[in-house]
Design an enzyme around this catalytic site. Structure first.
Site, PDB file in Angstrom:
ATOM      1  N   SER A 187       0.809  -1.220   0.000  1.00  0.00           N
ATOM      2  CA  SER A 187       0.000   0.000   0.000  1.00  0.00           C
ATOM      3  C   SER A 187       0.847   1.277   0.000  1.00  0.00           C
ATOM      4  CB  SER A 187      -0.977   0.009   1.175  1.00  0.00           C
ATOM      5  OG  SER A 187      -0.283   0.107   2.388  1.00  0.00           O
ATOM      6  N   CYS A 188       2.151   1.129  -0.022  1.00  0.00           N
ATOM      7  CA  CYS A 188       3.067   2.275  -0.050  1.00  0.00           C
ATOM      8  C   CYS A 188       3.192   2.777  -1.498  1.00  0.00           C
ATOM      9  CB  CYS A 188       4.420   1.830   0.495  1.00  0.00           C
ATOM     10  SG  CYS A 188       5.798   2.903   0.116  1.00  0.00           S
TER      11      CYS A 188
END
Length: 126
Positions: free
Chosen positions: A11-12
């Site tokens: 999710s980065c």
């Protein structure tokens, strides 16, 4: 040839951009989920040896985890700090890319180009 290890978190945003860059440029890498396959003590030591700025290069001092700990890292020994990063991998900046000789922290297309060229040359020679 040293293999490229890509420590990431799905999710980065920077991790996703880096992974897209690596795939678009046909760079072979081993991806490791930073929180599920946290670097070992020895791997962190090796990563730290490749830094130019020391611990500041890999420690996410702006992360909420770091702020919540409310500690002075200057009071910790290197071993204590590395163990803390293993216990709390959110303290690590991401992504971390290394081939064992070079280190890239964060999304950096210029540095990625250098490591990709080096590995492309090594592949064509072997």
């Amino acid at each position: 040839m040293n293999k490229i290890t890509f420590y990431s978190y799905p999710s980065c945003t920077s991790c996703r951009k880096t992974k897209h860059w690596l795939n678009a440029h046909h760079v072979h890498f081993q991806e490791r989920h930073l929180f599920r396959e946290t670097p070992t003590f020895d791997e962190l030591k090796q990563i730290l040896e490749l830094t130019t700025e020391g611990i500041d290069e890999i420690l996410a001092t702006r992360s909420q985890t770091y702020k919540d700990l409310n500690i002075d890292i200057n009071e910790l020994s290197l071993s204590e700090l590395l163990n803390l990063m293993i216990e709390e991998p959110k303290l690590l900046r991401r992504p971390i890319i290394t081939d064992g000789k070079k280190l890239i922290v964060g999304y950096n297309p210029q540095a990625l180009s250098k490591i990709a060229r080096k590995h492309d040359i090594q592949r064509s020679v072997s």
